[in-house]
Structures are given as C-alpha cells and as structure tokens.
Design an enzyme around this catalytic site. Sequence first.
Site, PDB file in Angstrom:
ATOM      1  N   ASP A  60       0.879  -1.166   0.000  1.00  0.00           N
ATOM      2  CA  ASP A  60       0.000   0.000   0.000  1.00  0.00           C
ATOM      3  C   ASP A  60       0.916   1.214   0.000  1.00  0.00           C
ATOM      4  O   ASP A  60       1.602   1.478   0.990  1.00  0.00           O
ATOM      5  CB  ASP A  60      -0.873  -0.028   1.259  1.00  0.00           C
ATOM      6  CG  ASP A  60      -1.710   1.231   1.424  1.00  0.00           C
ATOM      7  OD1 ASP A  60      -1.596   2.142   0.575  1.00  0.00           O
ATOM      8  OD2 ASP A  60      -2.467   1.306   2.410  1.00  0.00           O
TER       9      ASP A  60
ATOM     10  N   LYS B  65      -2.497  -2.790   8.736  1.00  0.00           N
ATOM     11  CA  LYS B  65      -2.565  -4.250   8.711  1.00  0.00           C
ATOM     12  C   LYS B  65      -1.693  -4.766   7.577  1.00  0.00           C
ATOM     13  O   LYS B  65      -1.627  -4.155   6.519  1.00  0.00           O
ATOM     14  CB  LYS B  65      -4.012  -4.686   8.473  1.00  0.00           C
ATOM     15  CG  LYS B  65      -4.870  -4.594   9.718  1.00  0.00           C
ATOM     16  CD  LYS B  65      -4.836  -5.898  10.493  1.00  0.00           C
ATOM     17  CE  LYS B  65      -5.498  -5.770  11.851  1.00  0.00           C
ATOM     18  NZ  LYS B  65      -4.611  -5.816  12.991  1.00  0.00           N
TER      19      LYS B  65
ATOM     20  N   TYR C 287       2.613  -1.035  14.534  1.00  0.00           N
ATOM     21  CA  TYR C 287       1.763  -1.230  13.368  1.00  0.00           C
ATOM     22  C   TYR C 287       1.858  -0.040  12.415  1.00  0.00           C
ATOM     23  O   TYR C 287       1.791   1.103  12.824  1.00  0.00           O
ATOM     24  CB  TYR C 287       0.302  -1.342  13.801  1.00  0.00           C
ATOM     25  CG  TYR C 287      -0.206  -2.760  13.868  1.00  0.00           C
ATOM     26  CD1 TYR C 287       0.152  -3.689  12.903  1.00  0.00           C
ATOM     27  CD2 TYR C 287      -1.057  -3.145  14.873  1.00  0.00           C
ATOM     28  CE1 TYR C 287      -0.328  -4.977  12.962  1.00  0.00           C
ATOM     29  CE2 TYR C 287      -1.541  -4.436  14.942  1.00  0.00           C
ATOM     30  CZ  TYR C 287      -1.174  -5.340  13.985  1.00  0.00           C
ATOM     31  OH  TYR C 287      -1.668  -6.604  14.041  1.00  0.00           O
TER      32      TYR C 287
HETATM   33  C1  F6R Z   1      -5.163  -1.524   5.830  1.00  0.00           C
HETATM   34  C2  F6R Z   1      -5.529  -0.239   6.420  1.00  0.00           C
HETATM   35  C3  F6R Z   1      -5.834  -0.123   7.844  1.00  0.00           C
HETATM   36  C4  F6R Z   1      -5.203   1.134   8.408  1.00  0.00           C
HETATM   37  C5  F6R Z   1      -5.776   1.495   9.728  1.00  0.00           C
HETATM   38  C6  F6R Z   1      -5.147   2.750  10.305  1.00  0.00           C
HETATM   39  O1  F6R Z   1      -5.046  -1.385   4.508  1.00  0.00           O
HETATM   40  O2  F6R Z   1      -5.585   0.743   5.702  1.00  0.00           O
HETATM   41  O3  F6R Z   1      -5.467  -1.248   8.585  1.00  0.00           O
HETATM   42  O4  F6R Z   1      -3.845   0.985   8.515  1.00  0.00           O
HETATM   43  O5  F6R Z   1      -7.141   1.680   9.541  1.00  0.00           O
HETATM   44  O6  F6R Z   1      -5.231   3.760   9.391  1.00  0.00           O
HETATM   45  P1  F6R Z   1      -4.988   5.309   9.674  1.00  0.00           P
HETATM   46  O7  F6R Z   1      -4.367   5.426  11.036  1.00  0.00           O
HETATM   47  O8  F6R Z   1      -4.078   5.745   8.604  1.00  0.00           O
HETATM   48  O9  F6R Z   1      -6.330   5.931   9.581  1.00  0.00           O
HETATM   49 MG    MG Z   2      -4.519  -2.339   2.762  1.00  0.00          MG
HETATM   50 MG    MG Z   3      -3.995   0.612   4.274  1.00  0.00          MG
END
Ligand code: F6R
Ligand code: MG
Ligand code: MG
Length: 369
Positions: free
Chosen positions: A11, A233, A230
């Site tokens: 991503d 994900k 993290y």
């Molecule tokens: C996976 C994804 C989510 C984000 C999570 C935190 O593709 O996009 O797991 O990493 O929702 O996102 P933020 O903190 O950027 O809003």
């Molecule tokens: Mg993703």
């Molecule tokens: Mg993402």
Amino acid sequence: MKITISIIKADVGSVGGHEIPSKRLIETIENHVKKEGKRLLLDYKIFHTGDDTGILMSHIHGVNYSDIHKLAFDAFVAGTEVAKEQGLYGAGQDILKNAFSGNVRGMGPGSCEMEFEERPAEPFVLFACDKTDPGAFNYPLFRGFADPFHNAGLLLASDMAKGFEFTVMDVNYTKGDRVITLKVPEEYYDLAVLLRDPEHFVIESISSRATGDIASVVSTSRLHNIAGKYTGKDDPVAIVRTQKQFPSTGELLSPYATAHFVAGGDRGSHIVALMPCKLGAIISFFDGPAIVTAAGMCVHNGIFTEAIDLFDQPFWDTIRDKASEKTYGIREQGFFGAAMAPMEELEYTGVVERIKQLDSKFSIRRSDK
Ligand code: F6R
Ligand code: MG
Ligand code: MG
C-alpha cells in the site's frame, strides 16, 4: 518447464482515505515493471484490492531472487512519488526502509512465491485481502485443503488421499522465522489448535503429500512485529494451485461462503466478517469490511491467461449480504467485548495508554472494612 510465480504487494497510497490506489499510481507501477522487467520476467500482471497494489510476476529465477524483489520495490518507490504528487492518503506507507537490502521481506511490502514444474494445465487462484492480516487465510485454507465438507476430493479423488502438509509460522516470535510443519489427516487436531488462533499461528505454505508439489503460499511474515509498531494491517495475498492433485477451484472457494470473522476493519482494530468481493473492490463501511478477492488464471510457459473474477457470480451476492449482516451484527455492540480486536492487535496505542493512566487511580479495598 520450471517457473517461479511471485506476488509482491504494498500500500503506497490511495484515494479518498485508505480505499483504492489512484489510476496514475497503478499506471506508474505497471510502467516501471513493464520497462525494467523486460529481461527479467516471462510475464506480469498488476492487481489491486482495497488500497493494496500487487505485482504478479512469472520468471525462471526461483524464490527470493534479489533482482525480482528490487524490481517490485523500485516500482513501489516510483508509485510513492506519484502518491506524494497527488496527495494520496498513506503515500509510501509500506516502504519502511529506503535502501533496498536484497529482499522485500522486512522492508514493508508483503510477498509470497512458489517454484514448480508446470503441469500441462496449470490453473491457480490469486487471493488478496484488504483490512485484515495473513491469519485471515487460516480458516479457508484449512477447510479447503483438509476438510471433506469443502474438499470433497479428499474422499472422491485418489490424488489427494494422502492429504497435505502445512507449514505454520509463529508470527509473535521476533528473533527469526519460527515454523512448524504438520501433516493432515494424522496431525489434524494439532493443526487445528494452532490455526484457531490466527493472530499468532499463521499458515505460510501447503504442499501435497502424494507428490511433494507446492500447493499454496501465503504472504505470512513477522512484519508487524519487525516494524516495532503497526503501520497498517499487513493485508495478505495467497497463491493457490488448483485441480488434479490439489483441491478444485470451487472447493477452495467454498469456505469463503462462511464470511468468517477476522480482525481488521476500522483502524485495523475490530472484528468484521470477511466479504468476498469483485476484483478491484474498494473499501467503504467502517473502513471495511475486510474484503477478499479471487483472480483465477492459468499459466503456460510462464505466460498468464487473462484473470477471471471468481467472486463475480450471482452466488456470491448472497454471501456479500450475509457478510454485511454479520459485520453489522457485531458492529452494533461497538467496542465492547468480542467486537474490538484483542489488545495486542490494536493498531492504535490509545486504549493501552489510557489504561496506564488510570492504573494509579485504582485502589485496593481493604477486606476488613
Ligand atoms: C489496511 C488499512 C488499515 C489502516 C488502519 C489505520 O489497509 O488501511 O489497517 O492501517 O485503519 O489507518 P490510519 O491510522 O491511517 O487511519
Ligand atoms: Mg490495505
Ligand atoms: Mg492501508
């Protein structure tokens, strides 16, 4: 012919939140692979599921070949530049390190690869998930390969009578890849007790016991632990070869009709039902739900056919409704109990920090009062 299929995904930016990569970003990644991969690849295809872009490649260089990994890494770096130019959300999110060090493992992107001698007909499926983690594949792969309720071929076909060998990784162990190999049917219950905990023990690969052929690989890694925190994900991909000595394509799709609950969804911190979606699906409700796509292909002399969209069929409309109902059902109880992911899976530190602050305000009531 002996070929290697590699899928490397990341991503590196998306439109409208963490929903879907921009057209320009995908084109940039594709152009890079097309130009720089000319001498290296037999064929390639670009996919995207939710906010993740995947580069599927065929070649003759075996798994963990540095130039293949560099090709994909550089393509994602080029994509990151465009993402920054366009002001996309999460630009370069999965590029955790700048200097390429031989393999994308531990650098942010997810990957899985398999090397095999092509069969005369070589069907396979590329599964990709968004808003969940590699443990999401534990349930459908366990049932698709080891359970005759889905894989009727275990009873009907002699090619699979000996069962399969599963390699499972302990993703909580950070010092190295801690893995175990278990054979089904003999070690079915041992495998079950590990796979029931998909945030801890995660399927990495499966092979045929009859022929030794590799059947499936998953982009399982210790990534979220290696990164120290993290960064989203580690949304997984899996390649699964089908038919003959492997389950049929339909048998492998069958367990997805459960729309099983997985960790993910909003802020990567909730429990939602995994929804089988059409290729190119976007993310919506509650930054989810977690989605899975399935691209069916054949490969011959390393050349891929077009991909067919295995969840684009009326049967799956019913399952999508079921997944919505299951997700909405658990969503109704908000953050209470089973609705929110376990403490160690929360992508944010807010809950833990707040509990720490409250700690000093607790008192122990004297029992003589
Ligand atoms: C996976 C994804 C989510 C984000 C999570 C935190 O593709 O996009 O797991 O990493 O929702 O996102 P933020 O903190 O950027 O809003
Ligand atoms: Mg993703
Ligand atoms: Mg993402």
